[in-house]
Design a protein around this motif. Structure first.
Motif, short mmCIF file in Angstrom:
data_model
loop_
_atom_site.label_atom_id
_atom_site.label_comp_id
_atom_site.label_asym_id
_atom_site.label_seq_id
_atom_site.Cartn_x
_atom_site.Cartn_y
_atom_site.Cartn_z
N ALA A 23 0.83 -1.21 0.00
CA ALA A 23 0.00 0.00 0.00
C ALA A 23 0.86 1.26 0.00
N LEU A 24 2.05 1.17 0.59
CA LEU A 24 2.96 2.31 0.61
C LEU A 24 3.85 2.37 -0.62
N GLY A 25 3.63 1.46 -1.57
CA GLY A 25 4.34 1.51 -2.85
C GLY A 25 5.75 0.98 -2.81
N LEU A 26 6.08 0.15 -1.82
CA LEU A 26 7.43 -0.41 -1.74
C LEU A 26 7.67 -1.35 -2.91
N GLY A 27 8.83 -1.21 -3.56
CA GLY A 27 9.11 -2.03 -4.73
C GLY A 27 10.58 -2.38 -4.86
N PRO A 28 10.96 -2.99 -5.98
CA PRO A 28 12.32 -3.51 -6.16
C PRO A 28 13.42 -2.46 -6.08
N ALA A 29 13.12 -1.21 -6.34
CA ALA A 29 14.17 -0.19 -6.30
C ALA A 29 14.32 0.44 -4.91
N ASP A 30 13.56 -0.07 -3.94
CA ASP A 30 13.46 0.61 -2.65
C ASP A 30 14.18 -0.14 -1.53
N LEU A 31 14.30 0.56 -0.41
CA LEU A 31 14.91 0.01 0.80
C LEU A 31 13.91 0.00 1.95
N LEU A 32 13.90 -1.08 2.71
CA LEU A 32 13.14 -1.17 3.96
C LEU A 32 14.11 -1.46 5.09
N TRP A 33 13.98 -0.71 6.19
CA TRP A 33 14.79 -0.94 7.37
C TRP A 33 13.89 -1.39 8.51
N THR A 34 14.37 -2.34 9.29
CA THR A 34 13.64 -2.79 10.47
C THR A 34 14.62 -3.19 11.55
#
Length: 386
Positions: A64-75
């Protein structure tokens, strides 16, 4: 064996599920929206979107937030793997932010330092997923302020924390995040047997979450690309999944929500007893923030070898042998073979690794009696003896 967690299913819960079994709807009936309305009210959110697991909720929240292959997620590395996997499901690159030693939560200071470095390198995250470890909220105001400064979106992984409060307000109200995710696994605060939810204040995000849990399909004419041909008409407007919760699960969840604060209060009572009974032993009791009322999903002690305790493994084995079903939360995510293959190594996040090295989760659930808790404490005392 006294388990580390156990659900409480009452006659009222059984009756609520039985009503659904005798009704015309087992799934996609009236119970899911009723549960969502009760959940949204309990958490102070405008929208609650119920799904079949918190993992599903994390996945569609990222989508829903548009996260995709070109992006980074931190946790956080101190979490279950789902908090990181949701980014990989979207094809994004995943990285981690080290934790506070006191709470095991994502450190706002470590996040700020990592963001400064990422900004200089042009590699800022699109989404950050703070995890409310053990039911204790992260410092969301500080993380939100960093989000405003560096432009990332925030998903609170509050799988442990429904019923908790931060700065006097309920966890899940999304004051400091775009979406909050909850879990209703049987060992959590309340249960739907298996299930989760995504909460948000944003109408557009709610619509997206609702579509994504149902194959990307809508029956709302305002969301369709063409003209409806009749009352049977629907359109798949994006690629979604079958992540729906059933009416059976929702009925159990709605009944359980009636006891949410009762459950949290009982957990707080147990924490206070543990704190008193374990004082003076060679271990560290859970830390907490003064502006947070934890839901206390877990009570995690840390074995203190420097104070004379045996190694964690020895203490763990002695407790299991004594019939205490202790557990360890969590093996750092970046140690898992899948993430090692992506380039992560032991030593990358020392605070999370230090937390793992001496952590033991003691039994914590509302049905734990004081006599059983005394048995746990006696076993801890014996296990810590040299």
């Amino acid at each position: 064996m006294i388990p580390y967690g156990r659900q409480d299913v009452t006659e009222a819960d059984i009756a609520a599920v039985s009503v659904v079994l005798r009704s015309d709807f087992l799934t996609q009936g009236p119970e899911v929206p009723r549960f969502e309305a009760a959940l949204a009210e309990a958490c102070g959110a405008k929208h609650a979107v119920a799904v079949n697991s918190a993992t599903s909720a994390l996945h569609i929240a990222c989508m829903a937030l548009g996260l995709g292959p070109a992006d980074l997620l931190w946790t956080s590395p101190n979490t279950f793997v789902a908090s990181a996997n949701c980014g990989r499901y979207c094809g994004a690159e995943v990285d981690f932010v080290d934790v506070e030693p006191e709470t095991g939560n994502m450190s706002a200071e470590a996040l700020q330092e990592k963001l400064q470095q990422a900004a200089a390198a042009g590699r800022l995250p699109k989404v950050v997923v703070p995890v409310h470890f053990a039911g204790h909220s992260c410092d969301m105001a500080a993380i939100h302020a960093l989000g405003q400064r560096y432009g990332f979106r925030i998903i609170e992984d509050a799988s442990h924390a429904v019923g908790g409060r931060y700065r006097g307000e309920p966890v899940g109200n999304c004051r400091y995040s775009d979406i909050t995710v909850l879990s209703f696994h049987p060992v959590k605060i309340v249960t739907t047997a298996e299930g989760g939810a995504a909460l948000t204040q944003d109408d557009s995000l709610a619509q997206s979450l609702q579509r994504l849990r149902t194959h990307g399909i809508t029956r709302d004419a305002a969301q369709m690309h063409g003209e409806s041909e009749g009352p049977w008409w629907y359109e798949q407007v994006e690629l979604g999944y079958n992540y729906r919760l059933t009416d059976l699960h929702a009925a159990l969840g709605r009944s359980q929500l009636d006891r949410l604060q009762e459950y949290v209060e009982r957990r707080i009572e147990l924490v206070q007893r543990y704190d008193e009974l374990l004082a003076g032993l060679p271990l560290k009791r859970p830390g907490r923030r003064q502006d947070t009322r934890s839901a206390w999903h877990l009570y995690v002690i840390r074995v203190d070898e420097a104070a004379g305790a045996p190694p964690r493994r020895v203490v763990f084995d002695r407790l299991r042998a004594a019939g205490i079903g202790v557990n360890v939360h969590y093996i750092p995510v970046h140690w898992q073979p899948y993430y090692r293959a992506l380039g992560f190594r032991r030593g990358d996040f020392p605070q999370a690794e230090a937390h793992y090295a001496d952590a033991i989760s003691l039994p914590m659930f509302p049905l734990l009696s004081e006599a059983a808790q005394d048995e746990v404490v006696a076993a801890v005392r014996a296990a810590l003896a040299a």
